[in-house]
Design a protein around this motif. Structure first.
Motif, PDB file in Angstrom:
ATOM      1  N   TYR A   1       0.836  -1.201   0.000  1.00  0.00           N
ATOM      2  CA  TYR A   1       0.000   0.000   0.000  1.00  0.00           C
ATOM      3  C   TYR A   1       0.875   1.258   0.000  1.00  0.00           C
ATOM      4  CZ  TYR A   1      -3.054   3.591   1.922  1.00  0.00           C
ATOM      5  OH  TYR A   1      -3.737   4.755   2.142  1.00  0.00           O
ATOM      6  N   PHE A   2       1.862   1.258   0.891  1.00  0.00           N
ATOM      7  CA  PHE A   2       2.731   2.446   0.953  1.00  0.00           C
ATOM      8  C   PHE A   2       3.436   2.681  -0.379  1.00  0.00           C
ATOM      9  CE2 PHE A   2       2.916   1.361   5.651  1.00  0.00           C
ATOM     10  CZ  PHE A   2       1.946   2.299   5.968  1.00  0.00           C
ATOM     11  N   GLY A   3       3.808   1.586  -1.014  1.00  0.00           N
ATOM     12  CA  GLY A   3       4.519   1.735  -2.280  1.00  0.00           C
ATOM     13  C   GLY A   3       3.611   2.171  -3.418  1.00  0.00           C
ATOM     14  N   SER A   4       2.390   1.670  -3.405  1.00  0.00           N
ATOM     15  CA  SER A   4       1.547   1.890  -4.585  1.00  0.00           C
ATOM     16  C   SER A   4       0.727   3.164  -4.501  1.00  0.00           C
ATOM     17  CB  SER A   4       0.609   0.692  -4.787  1.00  0.00           C
ATOM     18  OG  SER A   4      -0.225   0.547  -3.651  1.00  0.00           O
ATOM     19  N   GLN A   5       0.525   3.671  -3.290  1.00  0.00           N
ATOM     20  CA  GLN A   5      -0.391   4.800  -3.157  1.00  0.00           C
ATOM     21  C   GLN A   5       0.190   6.080  -3.754  1.00  0.00           C
ATOM     22  OE1 GLN A   5      -3.047   3.716  -2.419  1.00  0.00           O
ATOM     23  NE2 GLN A   5      -4.392   5.413  -1.966  1.00  0.00           N
ATOM     24  N   ARG A   6      -0.609   6.754  -4.547  1.00  0.00           N
ATOM     25  CA  ARG A   6      -0.198   8.026  -5.147  1.00  0.00           C
ATOM     26  C   ARG A   6      -1.279   9.035  -4.839  1.00  0.00           C
ATOM     27  NH1 ARG A   6       3.556   6.333  -5.093  1.00  0.00           N
ATOM     28  NH2 ARG A   6       5.068   5.491  -6.549  1.00  0.00           N
ATOM     29  N   ARG A   7      -0.906  10.106  -4.200  1.00  0.00           N
ATOM     30  CA  ARG A   7      -1.913  11.089  -3.849  1.00  0.00           C
ATOM     31  C   ARG A   7      -2.633  11.606  -5.101  1.00  0.00           C
ATOM     32  NH1 ARG A   7      -2.577  14.527   0.599  1.00  0.00           N
ATOM     33  NH2 ARG A   7      -0.719  13.665   1.567  1.00  0.00           N
ATOM     34  N   GLY A   8      -3.937  11.456  -5.092  1.00  0.00           N
ATOM     35  CA  GLY A   8      -4.731  11.995  -6.190  1.00  0.00           C
ATOM     36  C   GLY A   8      -4.594  11.248  -7.498  1.00  0.00           C
ATOM     37  N   GLN A   9      -3.905  10.110  -7.471  1.00  0.00           N
ATOM     38  CA  GLN A   9      -3.745   9.366  -8.720  1.00  0.00           C
ATOM     39  C   GLN A   9      -4.084   7.901  -8.512  1.00  0.00           C
ATOM     40  OE1 GLN A   9       0.147   9.885 -10.494  1.00  0.00           O
ATOM     41  NE2 GLN A   9       0.228  11.977  -9.733  1.00  0.00           N
ATOM     42  N   GLU A  10      -4.158   7.196  -9.595  1.00  0.00           N
ATOM     43  CA  GLU A  10      -4.371   5.753  -9.523  1.00  0.00           C
ATOM     44  C   GLU A  10      -3.193   5.114  -8.806  1.00  0.00           C
ATOM     45  OE1 GLU A  10      -6.953   3.688 -11.413  1.00  0.00           O
ATOM     46  OE2 GLU A  10      -7.768   5.570 -10.650  1.00  0.00           O
ATOM     47  N   PRO A  11      -3.468   4.095  -8.001  1.00  0.00           N
ATOM     48  CA  PRO A  11      -2.344   3.403  -7.359  1.00  0.00           C
ATOM     49  C   PRO A  11      -1.399   2.797  -8.410  1.00  0.00           C
ATOM     50  CG  PRO A  11      -4.442   2.705  -6.421  1.00  0.00           C
ATOM     51  CD  PRO A  11      -4.762   3.546  -7.611  1.00  0.00           C
ATOM     52  N   ASP A  12      -0.138   2.803  -8.063  1.00  0.00           N
ATOM     53  CA  ASP A  12       0.876   2.294  -8.977  1.00  0.00           C
ATOM     54  C   ASP A  12       1.319   0.918  -8.486  1.00  0.00           C
ATOM     55  OD1 ASP A  12       3.123   1.667 -10.376  1.00  0.00           O
ATOM     56  OD2 ASP A  12       4.028   3.661 -10.231  1.00  0.00           O
ATOM     57  N   LEU A  13       0.757  -0.119  -9.095  1.00  0.00           N
ATOM     58  CA  LEU A  13       1.010  -1.476  -8.603  1.00  0.00           C
ATOM     59  C   LEU A  13       2.471  -1.873  -8.733  1.00  0.00           C
ATOM     60  CD1 LEU A  13      -2.078  -3.541  -9.757  1.00  0.00           C
ATOM     61  CD2 LEU A  13      -1.751  -2.121  -7.753  1.00  0.00           C
ATOM     62  N   ALA A  14       3.108  -1.434  -9.796  1.00  0.00           N
ATOM     63  CA  ALA A  14       4.504  -1.810  -9.995  1.00  0.00           C
ATOM     64  C   ALA A  14       5.357  -1.265  -8.858  1.00  0.00           C
ATOM     65  CB  ALA A  14       4.997  -1.286 -11.347  1.00  0.00           C
ATOM     66  N   GLU A  15       5.042  -0.049  -8.431  1.00  0.00           N
ATOM     67  CA  GLU A  15       5.802   0.572  -7.343  1.00  0.00           C
ATOM     68  C   GLU A  15       5.536  -0.180  -6.031  1.00  0.00           C
ATOM     69  OE1 GLU A  15       8.573   2.771  -6.274  1.00  0.00           O
ATOM     70  OE2 GLU A  15       8.273   2.387  -8.409  1.00  0.00           O
ATOM     71  N   GLY A  16       4.282  -0.591  -5.845  1.00  0.00           N
ATOM     72  CA  GLY A  16       3.937  -1.369  -4.644  1.00  0.00           C
ATOM     73  C   GLY A  16       4.726  -2.662  -4.603  1.00  0.00           C
ATOM     74  N   ALA A  17       4.818  -3.317  -5.742  1.00  0.00           N
ATOM     75  CA  ALA A  17       5.556  -4.578  -5.813  1.00  0.00           C
ATOM     76  C   ALA A  17       7.039  -4.343  -5.556  1.00  0.00           C
ATOM     77  CB  ALA A  17       5.344  -5.229  -7.180  1.00  0.00           C
ATOM     78  N   ARG A  18       7.545  -3.225  -6.087  1.00  0.00           N
ATOM     79  CA  ARG A  18       8.968  -2.949  -5.949  1.00  0.00           C
ATOM     80  C   ARG A  18       9.329  -2.713  -4.476  1.00  0.00           C
ATOM     81  NH1 ARG A  18      12.424   0.447  -5.218  1.00  0.00           N
ATOM     82  NH2 ARG A  18      10.911   2.102  -4.833  1.00  0.00           N
ATOM     83  N   LEU A  19       8.496  -1.906  -3.812  1.00  0.00           N
ATOM     84  CA  LEU A  19       8.777  -1.617  -2.406  1.00  0.00           C
ATOM     85  C   LEU A  19       8.641  -2.890  -1.558  1.00  0.00           C
ATOM     86  CD1 LEU A  19       9.511   0.698  -0.506  1.00  0.00           C
ATOM     87  CD2 LEU A  19       7.086   0.963  -0.002  1.00  0.00           C
ATOM     88  N   THR A  20       7.644  -3.702  -1.875  1.00  0.00           N
ATOM     89  CA  THR A  20       7.460  -4.945  -1.121  1.00  0.00           C
ATOM     90  C   THR A  20       8.654  -5.869  -1.338  1.00  0.00           C
ATOM     91  OG1 THR A  20       5.082  -4.719  -1.468  1.00  0.00           O
ATOM     92  CG2 THR A  20       5.864  -6.835  -0.657  1.00  0.00           C
ATOM     93  N   ALA A  21       9.117  -5.952  -2.574  1.00  0.00           N
ATOM     94  CA  ALA A  21      10.268  -6.812  -2.857  1.00  0.00           C
ATOM     95  C   ALA A  21      11.491  -6.336  -2.076  1.00  0.00           C
ATOM     96  CB  ALA A  21      10.557  -6.813  -4.360  1.00  0.00           C
ATOM     97  N   GLY A  22      11.713  -5.019  -2.076  1.00  0.00           N
ATOM     98  CA  GLY A  22      12.855  -4.472  -1.335  1.00  0.00           C
ATOM     99  C   GLY A  22      12.743  -4.788   0.147  1.00  0.00           C
ATOM    100  N   THR A  23      11.522  -4.717   0.660  1.00  0.00           N
ATOM    101  CA  THR A  23      11.311  -4.982   2.084  1.00  0.00           C
ATOM    102  C   THR A  23      11.517  -6.460   2.396  1.00  0.00           C
ATOM    103  OG1 THR A  23       9.706  -3.189   2.090  1.00  0.00           O
ATOM    104  CG2 THR A  23       9.684  -4.663   3.973  1.00  0.00           C
ATOM    105  N   ILE A  24      11.079  -7.313   1.500  1.00  0.00           N
ATOM    106  CA  ILE A  24      11.301  -8.754   1.713  1.00  0.00           C
ATOM    107  C   ILE A  24      12.798  -9.047   1.737  1.00  0.00           C
ATOM    108  CG2 ILE A  24      11.032 -11.053   0.679  1.00  0.00           C
ATOM    109  CD1 ILE A  24       8.323 -10.086  -0.412  1.00  0.00           C
ATOM    110  N   THR A  25      13.524  -8.437   0.834  1.00  0.00           N
ATOM    111  CA  THR A  25      14.977  -8.636   0.801  1.00  0.00           C
ATOM    112  C   THR A  25      15.610  -8.147   2.097  1.00  0.00           C
ATOM    113  OG1 THR A  25      14.993  -8.441  -1.592  1.00  0.00           O
ATOM    114  CG2 THR A  25      17.090  -8.104  -0.460  1.00  0.00           C
ATOM    115  N   ALA A  26      15.175  -6.973   2.551  1.00  0.00           N
ATOM    116  CA  ALA A  26      15.745  -6.437   3.785  1.00  0.00           C
ATOM    117  C   ALA A  26      15.401  -7.330   4.973  1.00  0.00           C
ATOM    118  CB  ALA A  26      15.220  -5.012   4.018  1.00  0.00           C
ATOM    119  N   THR A  27      14.240  -7.978   4.948  1.00  0.00           N
ATOM    120  CA  THR A  27      13.798  -8.772   6.089  1.00  0.00           C
ATOM    121  C   THR A  27      14.401 -10.171   6.081  1.00  0.00           C
ATOM    122  OG1 THR A  27      11.704  -7.580   5.977  1.00  0.00           O
ATOM    123  CG2 THR A  27      11.751  -9.558   7.337  1.00  0.00           C
TER     124      THR A  27
END
Lengths: 346, 165
Positions: free
Chosen positions: A143-169
């Protein structure tokens, strides 16, 4: 004596009571309506998916006459992949299309040259540090990755942030993320003409009136979605994740020889599923998937290690269970680890 | 032991709840609405209900509270918004007509009692609960239960003296 008359009056009027069967149905209908209202479009759970990404090429493998399918999905002459692959499959639900969070996070690891996919679920409420952003639940990261104020959510960005977080974890490098929306899960199941799923214990749907008995059953997309959404189970989301893995196993067992049906499944998959790779292309991923002939689940999180921070509940992994698995994946020794720890796998 | 499920509870208790609600409301339609509204909440909050010492008493308390809370506006709205009349309603209608032909006076006097007094009467003379449990269902002191009941009985006796001297 007035007391006696009262008793009589009450007894005489018992027959005024309306029959209970129609009322029972009315109650159940009202409950479904109100629940729907209550949860709105926030479908809990599920999209587990892996789904198509694994199943479709899987089905392709057995088909001699390949149907016409969209170019980008054809494994065709993609260069072979001679290294282990780790893919994060994110099952996301959409809140009426306004926001997305990942309810299911499934790591799929395929050892180099292997024919078995190993599935590891990460709890969606896992306590994580989003790199540079602080504490969160794993599922919220999307959610944090995909949410764009006033715009459609960006799923690719959500996936990217989640992937980075999984790697960090977990310390695992991911080769690709596969984002599966509900529609993908349902459409693929329907396109395959239903999928057989074998579950360990009975599940009673809280969203419909259906009861899914323990054992194997063939479900259509709607039933499958309903079953996989259920998380009010004895072990909550852990049981739901287990059902999700059962679904993946069922998908892999799907026998699809009808080219028309198969083509439909491929298109259904292409619609509801996004693939993003780092250094690997979708056709390559599919080519790996094509070689897979079994899926096994590795359990790293069936113990509850909740923690509450600032009144938010999180799950934690049990490092004695999870660290050896992550290490084995990192060192490309998972096959050996599984052989040594058969009890952790099913 | 497996915990009681909503389905088991409804199987066993729904009929009794409907009868209880009829005694409270004096009208099958209102009783049906009362039970439906309550049971929807019971099902949605089942885990909480099943944790109660006696789920059936807990649900009776919910029904009673709902009944005591109903203000004219809200139940009128419910009645007006009712969906198409079903067979239940028809069947009940016949009975109703027949009964009113009998001119069941006690029943009509009951309708004029304050709701809490009627509820206390129903709990004692229909449900046959001891006063302590009545107090629990009504959420008041045992003394209040007794005084409500004696006041209600006094009213009924007075009516009776008036009609058949």
């Amino acid at each position: 004596m007035i007391e006696e008359q009262l008793r009589d009056a009450f007894e005489r009027h018992e027959k005024l009571a309306p029959p209970s069967a129609p009322l029972r149905e009315a109650i159940d209908r009202a409950v479904v309506r109100r629940r729907r209202h209550r949860f709105g479009r926030r479908l809990a759970g599920a999209a587990l998916a892996v789904v198509a990404v694994l199943s479709v090429p899987f089905a392709l493998r057995d088909t001699i006459e390949r149907p016409l399918i969209g170019e980008p999905l054809l494994p065709g002459s993609a260069p072979a992949v001679d290294r282990p692959l780790t893919v994060a499959v994110l099952g996301v639900d959409d809140d009426g299309g306004r926001s997305y969070r990942a309810d299911t996070v499934l790591l799929v690891h395929v050892p180099a040259g292997g024919h078995t996919a190993y599935l590891v679920s990460l709890p969606r409420d896992l306590l994580v540090e989003i790199p540079g952003q602080g504490r969160a639940r794993l599922g919220e990261t999307f959610y944090f990755g995909s949410q764009r104020r006033g715009q459609e959510p960006d799923l690719a960005e959500g996936a990217r942030l989640t992937a980075g977080t999984i790697t960090a974890t977990t310390g695992l490098q991911l080769d690709a993320t596969v984002t599966v929306r509900y529609s993908g899960l349902r459409a693929v199941t329907d396109a395959l003409g239903g999928v057989e799923i074998c579950i360990d214990r009975m599940v009673t749907s809280r969203h419909s009136d259906r009861v899914y008995p323990a054992g194997c059953q063939r479900l259509d997309g709607r039933g499958m979605l309903d079953l996989l959404r259920q998380r009010k189970l004895p072990h909550g989301v852990y049981d739901r994740d287990a059902n999700g893995r059962a679904f993946v196993r069922g998908l892999l067992g799907s026998d699809v020889r009808d080219p028309v049906r198969l083509a439909r499944a491929v298109h259904a998959a292409a619609d509801g599923i996004d693939v993003a790779g780092t250094g690997i292309t979708t056709p390559q991923l599919l080519r790996v998937a094509t070689g897979i002939d079994a899926a096994r689940s590795i359990d790293i999180g069936s113990t509850f290690r909740g923690v509450t921070i600032d009144r938010v509940e999180y799950e934690r992994l049990d490092p004695t269970l999870s660290t050896p698995v992550f290490d084995a994946i990192k060192q490309n020794q998972l096959t050996g680890w599984v052989a040594a720890n058969p009890h952790a796998v099913r | 032991m497996t915990p009681l499920t909503y389905e088991e509870f409804a199987d066993a208790q729904l009929g009794a709840m409907l009868r209880y609600a009829v005694m409270l409301c004096g009208d099958p339609h209102l009783a049906q609405d009362l039970v439906q509204e309550t049971m929807v909440r019971v099902q949605l909050n089942w885990r909480k209900v099943v944790r109660a010492d006696a789920p059936d008493r807990y649900v009776r308390r919910m029904i009673t509270n709902q009944y005591l809370d109903w203000r004219r506006g809200s139940w009128l709205r419910r009645v007006l918004l009712r969906a198409e009349p079903d067979e239940t309603a028809k069947a009940a209608h016949v009975d109703h007509a027949q009964l009113s032909a009998d001119r069941d006076q006690i029943w009509s006097w009951l309708a004029r009692l304050p709701k809490a007094q009627r509820a206390a009467l129903v709990l004692r003379y229909y449900e046959d609960l001891p006063d302590a449990e009545i107090a629990d269902v009504l959420g008041c002191a045992v003394g209040t239960v007794r005084s409500s009941i004696s006041r209600a009985l006094a009213t009924l006796r007075a009516e009776m003296v008036e009609t058949c001297p």
